[in-house]
Design a protein around this motif. Sequence first.
Motif, PDB file in Angstrom:
ATOM      1  N   HIS A  62       0.835  -1.205   0.000  1.00  0.00           N
ATOM      2  CA  HIS A  62       0.000   0.000   0.000  1.00  0.00           C
ATOM      3  C   HIS A  62       0.875   1.262   0.000  1.00  0.00           C
ATOM      4  O   HIS A  62       0.638   2.194  -0.780  1.00  0.00           O
ATOM      5  CB  HIS A  62      -0.906  -0.033   1.238  1.00  0.00           C
ATOM      6  CG  HIS A  62      -1.935   1.041   1.249  1.00  0.00           C
ATOM      7  ND1 HIS A  62      -3.196   0.852   0.750  1.00  0.00           N
ATOM      8  CD2 HIS A  62      -1.878   2.322   1.682  1.00  0.00           C
ATOM      9  CE1 HIS A  62      -3.881   1.971   0.890  1.00  0.00           C
ATOM     10  NE2 HIS A  62      -3.102   2.883   1.455  1.00  0.00           N
ATOM     11  N   ARG A 103       3.171  13.089 -12.802  1.00  0.00           N
ATOM     12  CA  ARG A 103       2.365  13.142 -11.570  1.00  0.00           C
ATOM     13  C   ARG A 103       3.075  13.963 -10.502  1.00  0.00           C
ATOM     14  O   ARG A 103       2.454  14.775  -9.812  1.00  0.00           O
ATOM     15  CB  ARG A 103       2.108  11.724 -11.021  1.00  0.00           C
ATOM     16  CG  ARG A 103       1.047  10.949 -11.721  1.00  0.00           C
ATOM     17  CD  ARG A 103       0.626   9.731 -10.892  1.00  0.00           C
ATOM     18  NE  ARG A 103       1.737   8.851 -10.565  1.00  0.00           N
ATOM     19  CZ  ARG A 103       2.129   7.826 -11.304  1.00  0.00           C
ATOM     20  NH1 ARG A 103       1.489   7.532 -12.432  1.00  0.00           N
ATOM     21  NH2 ARG A 103       3.141   7.083 -10.931  1.00  0.00           N
ATOM     22  N   LYS A 109       4.381   5.514  -5.432  1.00  0.00           N
ATOM     23  CA  LYS A 109       4.290   5.531  -6.900  1.00  0.00           C
ATOM     24  C   LYS A 109       3.339   6.638  -7.351  1.00  0.00           C
ATOM     25  O   LYS A 109       3.611   7.360  -8.304  1.00  0.00           O
ATOM     26  CB  LYS A 109       3.790   4.170  -7.418  1.00  0.00           C
ATOM     27  CG  LYS A 109       4.911   3.129  -7.504  1.00  0.00           C
ATOM     28  CD  LYS A 109       4.357   1.739  -7.600  1.00  0.00           C
ATOM     29  CE  LYS A 109       4.244   1.230  -9.005  1.00  0.00           C
ATOM     30  NZ  LYS A 109       3.861  -0.197  -9.038  1.00  0.00           N
ATOM     31  N   ALA A 110       2.215   6.759  -6.638  1.00  0.00           N
ATOM     32  CA  ALA A 110       1.249   7.813  -6.993  1.00  0.00           C
ATOM     33  C   ALA A 110       1.889   9.192  -6.859  1.00  0.00           C
ATOM     34  O   ALA A 110       1.649  10.080  -7.668  1.00  0.00           O
ATOM     35  CB  ALA A 110       0.016   7.707  -6.104  1.00  0.00           C
ATOM     36  N   LEU A 111       2.748   9.349  -5.838  1.00  0.00           N
ATOM     37  CA  LEU A 111       3.394  10.653  -5.628  1.00  0.00           C
ATOM     38  C   LEU A 111       4.452  10.940  -6.681  1.00  0.00           C
ATOM     39  O   LEU A 111       4.972  12.055  -6.745  1.00  0.00           O
ATOM     40  CB  LEU A 111       4.048  10.701  -4.240  1.00  0.00           C
ATOM     41  CG  LEU A 111       3.119  10.658  -3.023  1.00  0.00           C
ATOM     42  CD1 LEU A 111       3.935  10.717  -1.737  1.00  0.00           C
ATOM     43  CD2 LEU A 111       2.114  11.791  -3.057  1.00  0.00           C
ATOM     44  N   GLY A 112       4.785   9.913  -7.465  1.00  0.00           N
ATOM     45  CA  GLY A 112       5.733  10.148  -8.563  1.00  0.00           C
ATOM     46  C   GLY A 112       7.056   9.420  -8.422  1.00  0.00           C
ATOM     47  O   GLY A 112       7.970   9.651  -9.216  1.00  0.00           O
ATOM     48  N   ASN A 119      -3.235   7.962   3.964  1.00  0.00           N
ATOM     49  CA  ASN A 119      -2.073   7.295   3.382  1.00  0.00           C
ATOM     50  C   ASN A 119      -0.752   7.982   3.720  1.00  0.00           C
ATOM     51  O   ASN A 119       0.106   8.179   2.862  1.00  0.00           O
ATOM     52  CB  ASN A 119      -2.206   7.175   1.861  1.00  0.00           C
ATOM     53  CG  ASN A 119      -3.233   6.125   1.478  1.00  0.00           C
ATOM     54  OD1 ASN A 119      -3.549   5.253   2.297  1.00  0.00           O
ATOM     55  ND2 ASN A 119      -3.757   6.198   0.284  1.00  0.00           N
ATOM     56  N   ARG A 171       1.046  17.600   2.105  1.00  0.00           N
ATOM     57  CA  ARG A 171       1.883  16.794   1.210  1.00  0.00           C
ATOM     58  C   ARG A 171       1.436  16.978  -0.247  1.00  0.00           C
ATOM     59  O   ARG A 171       2.251  17.008  -1.160  1.00  0.00           O
ATOM     60  CB  ARG A 171       1.786  15.314   1.609  1.00  0.00           C
ATOM     61  CG  ARG A 171       2.668  14.394   0.788  1.00  0.00           C
ATOM     62  CD  ARG A 171       2.546  12.952   1.240  1.00  0.00           C
ATOM     63  NE  ARG A 171       1.185  12.436   0.981  1.00  0.00           N
ATOM     64  CZ  ARG A 171       0.769  11.223   1.365  1.00  0.00           C
ATOM     65  NH1 ARG A 171       1.588  10.424   2.029  1.00  0.00           N
ATOM     66  NH2 ARG A 171      -0.456  10.822   1.090  1.00  0.00           N
ATOM     67  N   VAL A 173       1.375   4.320  -2.732  1.00  0.00           N
ATOM     68  CA  VAL A 173       1.275   5.764  -2.451  1.00  0.00           C
ATOM     69  C   VAL A 173       2.500   6.483  -3.019  1.00  0.00           C
ATOM     70  O   VAL A 173       2.379   7.527  -3.673  1.00  0.00           O
ATOM     71  CB  VAL A 173       1.160   6.010  -0.920  1.00  0.00           C
ATOM     72  CG1 VAL A 173       1.246   7.501  -0.604  1.00  0.00           C
ATOM     73  CG2 VAL A 173      -0.144   5.436  -0.387  1.00  0.00           C
ATOM     74  N   PHE A 200      -6.150  11.312  -0.134  1.00  0.00           N
ATOM     75  CA  PHE A 200      -6.877  10.043  -0.085  1.00  0.00           C
ATOM     76  C   PHE A 200      -7.838  10.023   1.105  1.00  0.00           C
ATOM     77  O   PHE A 200      -7.657  10.762   2.080  1.00  0.00           O
ATOM     78  CB  PHE A 200      -5.893   8.870   0.065  1.00  0.00           C
ATOM     79  CG  PHE A 200      -4.860   8.788  -1.029  1.00  0.00           C
ATOM     80  CD1 PHE A 200      -5.147   8.141  -2.227  1.00  0.00           C
ATOM     81  CD2 PHE A 200      -3.583   9.322  -0.857  1.00  0.00           C
ATOM     82  CE1 PHE A 200      -4.186   8.048  -3.225  1.00  0.00           C
ATOM     83  CE2 PHE A 200      -2.638   9.231  -1.851  1.00  0.00           C
ATOM     84  CZ  PHE A 200      -2.929   8.588  -3.041  1.00  0.00           C
ATOM     85  N   PHE A 233      -2.231  14.435  -4.350  1.00  0.00           N
ATOM     86  CA  PHE A 233      -3.241  13.434  -3.992  1.00  0.00           C
ATOM     87  C   PHE A 233      -3.721  13.606  -2.558  1.00  0.00           C
ATOM     88  O   PHE A 233      -2.918  13.763  -1.639  1.00  0.00           O
ATOM     89  CB  PHE A 233      -2.664  12.016  -4.139  1.00  0.00           C
ATOM     90  CG  PHE A 233      -2.444  11.604  -5.557  1.00  0.00           C
ATOM     91  CD1 PHE A 233      -3.427  10.929  -6.267  1.00  0.00           C
ATOM     92  CD2 PHE A 233      -1.239  11.884  -6.204  1.00  0.00           C
ATOM     93  CE1 PHE A 233      -3.224  10.555  -7.577  1.00  0.00           C
ATOM     94  CE2 PHE A 233      -1.029  11.511  -7.510  1.00  0.00           C
ATOM     95  CZ  PHE A 233      -2.021  10.842  -8.206  1.00  0.00           C
TER      96      PHE A 233
END
Lengths: 375, 224
Positions: free
Chosen positions: A276, B85, A282-285, B97, B158, A280, B93, B91
């Motif tokens: 998980h 990204r 990866k999503a942040l870059g 997270n 963040r 996260v 969530f 992001f």
Amino acid sequence: MRHKLRSVLTIFGIGVAVMAFALLRTVVTAWHAGVEASAANRLITRHAVSFVFPLPLAYRDRIAQVPGVNKVTYAMWFSGVYIDKRQFFARLAVDSETFFDVYPEFLIEREQFEMFQRERNAAIIGVEIARRYNLKLGDIMLLEGDVYPGQWEFVVRGIYQPRDQTTDPATMMFHFKYVEERVRQEAPDRAGQVGWYIVRIANPDDAARISEAIDKLFENSRAETKTETERAFQQNFLSAASAVITAMNVMSFVIIGIILLVLGNTMIMSARERTHEYAVLKALGFSGVKLFSLIAGESLILSILGSAVGLLGTLPAVAGFQKALPKGWFPVFYVKPETILFAGISGLLIGFAASLIPVRRILSTRIVEGLRHIG
Amino acid sequence: MERPLIEVQNVSKSYRRDTLEIPVLKNITLSVHEGAFLAFMGPSGSGKTTLLNLIAGIDKPSEGRILVAGTDVTELNETELALWRSRNVGFIFQFYNLIPVLTALENVELPLILTPLSRHERRAHAQTALSVVGLADRLHHYPRQLSGGQEQRVAIARAIVTDPAILVADEPTGDLDKVSAEEVLALMERLNRELNKTILMVTHDPRAAERASSVRQLEKGELA
């Protein structure tokens, strides 16, 4: 590193495995010590049937005349008992005039050597024997003869230092002439015989030709000879234990595999629990390279710490192992720098390799799947 | 007329379960202008989160194009997409997270690791972002030492610390009590109004949706 207990157990698991690896490699090295110490310019001439059969002393001059031979000396296995049968070290009757010229790895002070030369029952002992039995120059060593029966008294006139770690520091050497004199009186039929010849040659490249020439000299005689390089001669001793040595060699590399499994398992569990979090990141870059460096970095830290613990424990473990063995079992017993280096490099490679599966798994997990993952 | 910041063109998305093809989004077309605060609402399984994920570049459509500030994100490979990204999307969530072993400051600093900023500069930026969300006094607290509302505010810090053009929020108040939810929504509203952040929010909560400048309903994978 988040689960401290698991990390500590992994580090100690790797440490124990690295220690076992280094210990096994050290034992294998000790077996091969004789081979390692072999000089390229020395040949051994022994009885063609077996090492235990003696050769006539008269062969010496004939061997010396073979072209390419530089010097010839000889030695005889004396055996005997010092204190009790558990005290083991090599006891050799040698030609004191030539032996130390052919074996320059036994370092002895000139004065001591001159004293040794002057006294017929003098002996030179290795520094390890002196240390083990607290012997000093002038001390008496009493041997109970078995191959050569009777009480034998020797005076310590020299204590040699080994030139390097591959040299046996626990050999006792004394005058062949002293033994020969007594044998002539008490068992004349055994007189005039030596155990083996050591032949120093000018050019190691001529070893095969000279060996053949020496053996040809004594063809069809009562005592045919077999001449070979010192290395080959030493390897003959190992052949009897080759199965054990091979098993130890294999085991040492199996241990490397075990370390890989231990660390790989820890890394896979850690990465799975953090699926998980990696999603996260990866999503942040965070790119694949960044995630790889994070996972591989953790794996490397564990493996380096584990290897360090193992290597730190190796020296006491080797010392303890040597202590547990009968005295003199392995006269040359030390951790080779190559063993340390190999264990260290293996630790690094294993750290890297153990991260490959979790990295592959994390990188192939889609972000949306990772975000849904419950660790 | 000014070109929209986000253009979703004929986007469809379906998932494959064994041999079964499950459509989630059907031929969606949508434009979002810079500075908009758009809420997606709809029943569970209507495709809200999937649409948000596609726009944020963490998933790829089966068909169609998504242009963000002129960049077709559906054409980018994984590495390019990660970089995109990190520069363009923040992001937020539902379950925050945050990384539990990092402090609030370190969590906020995390996206800045991907920038060429020095450690000192990263710290300064992270502190500023935490001040913006009203947590300047919680820099060294771990997530477990914060309330749900505070955790979500750290997550918002963040999300904004790299100054992205777009903030995507998936049920940002879904795990919060009423008071905390109000605080978080007020903060998002402020970010939209004062910093001109374009915000896309998925929510079930009508009160949250009220804060948005516009609301789009999704029903069975289609925009109503």
